[in-house]
Motif scaffolding. Structure first.
Motif, PDB file in Angstrom:
ATOM      1  N   GLU B 132       0.697  -4.022   7.838  1.00 41.52           N
ATOM      2  CA  GLU B 132      -0.332  -5.049   7.599  1.00 41.52           C
ATOM      3  C   GLU B 132      -1.600  -4.473   6.970  1.00 41.52           C
ATOM      4  OE1 GLU B 132       0.887  -8.346  10.961  1.00 41.52           O
ATOM      5  OE2 GLU B 132      -0.639  -6.907  11.520  1.00 41.52           O
ATOM      6  N   PHE B 133      -2.099  -3.374   7.546  1.00 46.88           N
ATOM      7  CA  PHE B 133      -3.385  -2.868   7.054  1.00 46.88           C
ATOM      8  C   PHE B 133      -3.257  -1.962   5.825  1.00 46.88           C
ATOM      9  CE2 PHE B 133      -6.997  -0.073   6.700  1.00 46.88           C
ATOM     10  CZ  PHE B 133      -8.031  -0.985   6.726  1.00 46.88           C
ATOM     11  N   GLU B 134      -2.410  -0.957   5.938  1.00 39.90           N
ATOM     12  CA  GLU B 134      -2.321   0.081   4.899  1.00 39.90           C
ATOM     13  C   GLU B 134      -2.136  -0.489   3.492  1.00 39.90           C
ATOM     14  OE1 GLU B 134      -2.669   3.319   4.826  1.00 39.90           O
ATOM     15  OE2 GLU B 134      -1.567   4.004   3.072  1.00 39.90           O
ATOM     16  N   ASN B 135      -1.229  -1.471   3.381  1.00 49.02           N
ATOM     17  CA  ASN B 135      -0.924  -1.992   2.050  1.00 49.02           C
ATOM     18  C   ASN B 135      -1.562  -3.334   1.725  1.00 49.02           C
ATOM     19  OD1 ASN B 135       0.836   0.219   1.232  1.00 49.02           O
ATOM     20  ND2 ASN B 135       2.156  -0.534   2.884  1.00 49.02           N
ATOM     21  N   PHE B 136      -1.950  -4.078   2.755  1.00 53.49           N
ATOM     22  CA  PHE B 136      -2.439  -5.432   2.487  1.00 53.49           C
ATOM     23  C   PHE B 136      -3.856  -5.693   2.977  1.00 53.49           C
ATOM     24  CE2 PHE B 136       2.254  -5.555   3.098  1.00 53.49           C
ATOM     25  CZ  PHE B 136       2.554  -5.504   1.743  1.00 53.49           C
ATOM     26  N   GLY B 137      -4.496  -4.686   3.558  1.00 54.08           N
ATOM     27  CA  GLY B 137      -5.922  -4.764   3.879  1.00 54.08           C
ATOM     28  C   GLY B 137      -6.325  -5.956   4.712  1.00 54.08           C
TER      29      GLY B 137
END
Lengths: 167, 392
Positions: B132-137
């Motif tokens: 969720e975070f690493e690629n889609f912020g």
């Protein structure tokens, strides 16, 4: 913030310490001299076929050979059967949009990107996927058919994204 | 062994750059010790809820052992935004099991030791980091905005409906001297604020807050031994855990872990699950974002699915309505110092049940029961606790 930093530098020289006054409370703050940079090493060795698949434009995931459960994101182990015998299967790259948001206030590590749309879609195979949605978010709403495309991002690496299907 | 809250402490929430972490924590602890009329030597164990990373001090229990002279066992707990309730759970179960008689529970957070962008970066990582975070912020408002969009699409709620929650919570926050925002707002102010994560605007979001809250918990035996009259019992607590990835969830119009926790809490407390609001005098729900409060009404069965929005439209969660909610201003106006929030809710339950809340925000106490709903992450951790004037 710039002024604050300048005040700290000035205070080190003139006052003797890295201090500054908080704008709102006027309370004196020690301005930490130690910075921490975090960047993790995350093992993807056991799901490497997922990344191999993306290189070929495919969305692969794991399916337990014993019970048949399909896992997305892909995972090494089946908790139902307590075995690690997974087969890699190709997902149909189409589905239905379930929800979306447009991220205006971005984390600093995403500052190079314009506001982006994050969406969750349910693929026709039954699993859900979270990804960026290409295009004008005002033209789509939950229920919209979408497809998955794999392309290079601004940072240069490959990633999947959702794209509305016209008509 | 029944467990009671016998003393409470609560600092002013907001920008607390006027104190450091132990000074802030001590403010709440001192009040809690004073109101419980106990000495540090009476405490068998203490629990500290703090999420940290945005603040300098990580080893808060040893820090407080040193600063406040506590020489007994301790534990630091973390459950994202439900950290405070997780800390209460540790104290509650320690007494219930007979391991301790008196436990101090502290929730403390100094989020403003870091800049706002740094805090936004850290909170965005409270879901599934890689997917969720690493690629889609994803950011914290964005996780909940995904729920708000789904709720709007399914039930026809509008951005104006969400703004009504902010108006209510600011209305009560204005009457709470410990609130970060003690100012009423209009629907227009909320609706004209800039977008943070569509459909959420600035006034749909809880702020970045410094603050501490503390409670002293005691066993039934100690309550009797000390002859304590002012107390509130912990009637029951339900806990639920959700998946890390939102994409692994069936629905985005409910937090399954919260509904699960509510059911557990109601059953253990002997509360009718079909109309629990009839046996409660009010509730504090986790309104980190406006839409989250409406979804909470439904997960807690204050309204049927899809009808939570009617409660706010018809002002049914103000004093005098079906069930008053967040009379301290909620996370929205009181502020949301992550580790302190769950403990702050317990302090509010104590104040409301003992009719110690400030003028204009005191509920009518008829049933003698108050509910708190504290959610970490986006339903990653859910705690529903029922406090009562009478023990089970």
């Amino acid at each position: 913030m710039e002024e604050f930093k300048k005040a700290v530098e000035r205070n080190i020289a003139e006052y003797g310490f890295p201090v500054a006054l908080d704008e709102k409370t006027g309370a004196m703050q020690w301005v930490d001299m130690r910075k921490l940079e975090l960047s993790y090493l995350i093992c993807i060795d056991n799901i490497a076929p997922f990344f191999e698949g993306m290189r070929e434009g495919k969305l692969l995931t794991t399916k337990c050979k014993k019970c048949g459960e399909l896992f997305f994101p892909p995972q090494k182990d089946c908790p139902n059967c307590r075995v690690s015998e997974m087969e890699w299967v190709e997902l149909k790259k189409e589905g239905v949009l379930e929800t979306l948001t447009v991220v205006f206030v971005r984390p600093p590590s995403f500052a190079m990107h314009d506001p982006y749309t994050v969406a969750i879609a349910k693929l026709d195979d039954g699993v859900k996927i979270t990804a960026w949605l290409r295009g004008d978010p005002r033209k789509v709403k939950p229920g919209q058919r979408v497809r998955v495309e794999i392309s290079r991002r601004k940072e240069g690496y490959l990633m999947y994204e959702l794209v509305p299907i016209e008509g | 062994m029944a467990v009671a809250i016998i003393g409470v402490g609560h600092t002013k929430f907001g920008n607390r750059r006027d104190v450091n972490v132990p000074e802030l924590a001590w403010e709440a602890m001192k009040q809690a010790f004073d109101s419980a009329n106990v000495e540090q030597k009476d405490v068998d164990f203490f629990v500290v809820g703090t999420a940290g990373l945005w603040s300098s001090e990580a080893a808060v229990p040893p820090l407080m052992a040193e600063y406040a002279k506590l020489g007994v066992g301790s534990m630091r707990v973390e459950a994202a935004c439900a950290t405070g309730s997780a800390a209460i759970r540790v104290g509650y179960t320690a007494i219930e099991s007979g391991e301790a008689d008196v436990v101090l529970v502290l929730g403390v957070e100094k989020m403003q030791e870091s800049t706002n962008p740094t805090v936004i970066e850290i909170i965005g990582r409270f879901g599934s980091y890689f997917w969720e975070f690493e690629n889609f912020g994803l950011t914290f408002p964005a996780y909940y905005a995904l729920h708000a969009t789904a709720y709007m699409a399914k039930y026809g709620a509008t951005e104006e409906d969400f703004a009504r929650v902010a108006v209510k919570n600011h209305y009560y926050g204005a009457k709470n001297p410990n609130a970060q925002f003690q100012k009423e707002i209009t629907l227009e102010t909320a609706l004209n604020s800039p977008y943070i994560a569509w459909p959420f605007k600035l006034y749909d979001c809880s702020p970045i807050t410094d603050g501490a809250a503390a409670v002293v918990l005691a066993s039934e035996e100690k309550v009797k031994e000390w002859g304590i009259e002012e107390k509130v019992w912990i009637l029951s607590q339900g806990v639920g855990t959700g998946t890390a990835n939102l994409s692994k969830r069936e629905s985005f119009t409910s937090l399954k872990s919260a509904a699960f926790a509510a059911e557990l809490a109601y059953k253990k407390a002997g509360i009718d699950i079909d109309a629990p609001y009839k046996q409660l005098d009010g509730a504090n729900v986790h309104d980190c974002f406006t839409a989250a409060e409406i979804i909470a009404y439904e997960d807690l069965r204050f309204a049927k699915r899809g009808e939570g929005v009617e409660l706010i439209r018809n002002e049914q969660t103000y004093i005098g309505g079906r069930i008053p909610v967040n009379l301290d201003g909620g996370l929205k106006a009181k502020g949301h110092p992550i580790g302190a929030t769950g403990v702050s809710q317990a302090v509010e339950a104590y104040k409301q049940l003992l009719s110690k809340a400030e003028a204009g925000r005191q509920a009518e106490i008829k049933n003698g029961r108050w509910l708190t709903h504290n959610v970490g992450g986006t339903g990653h951790y859910s705690y529903v606790t029922i406090y009562s004037l009478e023990k089970r």
